[in-house]
Design a protein around this motif. Structure first.
Motif, mmCIF file in Angstrom:
data_model
loop_
_atom_site.group_PDB
_atom_site.id
_atom_site.type_symbol
_atom_site.label_atom_id
_atom_site.label_comp_id
_atom_site.label_asym_id
_atom_site.label_seq_id
_atom_site.Cartn_x
_atom_site.Cartn_y
_atom_site.Cartn_z
ATOM 1 N N LYS A 17 0.826 -1.211 0.000
ATOM 2 C CA LYS A 17 0.000 0.000 0.000
ATOM 3 C C LYS A 17 0.857 1.257 0.000
ATOM 4 C CE LYS A 17 -3.645 2.353 2.486
ATOM 5 N NZ LYS A 17 -4.254 2.574 3.775
ATOM 6 N N ARG A 36 3.254 6.008 -5.647
ATOM 7 C CA ARG A 36 3.122 6.182 -7.094
ATOM 8 C C ARG A 36 1.971 7.119 -7.440
ATOM 9 N NH1 ARG A 36 5.181 0.949 -6.778
ATOM 10 N NH2 ARG A 36 3.165 -0.023 -6.487
ATOM 11 N N GLU A 37 0.881 7.026 -6.704
ATOM 12 C CA GLU A 37 -0.258 7.923 -6.941
ATOM 13 C C GLU A 37 0.130 9.370 -6.629
ATOM 14 O OE1 GLU A 37 -4.991 8.332 -5.785
ATOM 15 O OE2 GLU A 37 -3.807 6.721 -4.892
ATOM 16 N N ASP A 67 2.117 1.832 -3.496
ATOM 17 C CA ASP A 67 1.004 2.235 -4.355
ATOM 18 C C ASP A 67 0.645 3.696 -4.121
ATOM 19 O OD1 ASP A 67 0.871 -0.327 -5.396
ATOM 20 O OD2 ASP A 67 -0.809 -0.934 -4.117
ATOM 21 N N GLU A 68 0.570 4.094 -2.856
ATOM 22 C CA GLU A 68 0.259 5.480 -2.523
ATOM 23 C C GLU A 68 1.362 6.398 -3.035
ATOM 24 O OE1 GLU A 68 0.389 7.816 1.507
ATOM 25 O OE2 GLU A 68 -1.500 6.700 1.372
#
Length: 77
Positions: free
Chosen positions: A35, A41-42, A38-39
């Motif tokens: 997570k 990259r966002e 992923d965060e």
């Protein structure tokens, strides 16, 4: 991190604060797991858009390349 809050905060960041934020986000995306990565990259997508809006794509690219080559500069803990 709240993405909607970040979208509002980025335009108000100084260039120095933006560089620090890019560095932290790159570290999170490259060195994090699950997570957290992923965060990261966002967040990087949003940060790149802001750098682009300011005409500072090279700033983003330079920080990203530096951290990619020297991941020991990351301290996520």
């Amino acid at each position: 991190m709240k993405i909607d809050r970040l979208e509002h905060a980025l335009p108000n960041m100084s260039e120095k604060a933006l560089v620090r934020f890019v560095r932290r986000s790159v570290c999170q995306a490259l060195m994090g797991a699950g997570k957290e990565a992923d965060e990261g990259r966002e967040v990087l997508d949003l940060v790149y858009v802001e750098c682009s809006r300011r005409g500072k794509e090279k700033l983003y690219d330079t920080v990203y390349a530096t951290i990619s080559r020297n991941p020991e500069h990351c301290d996520l803990h």
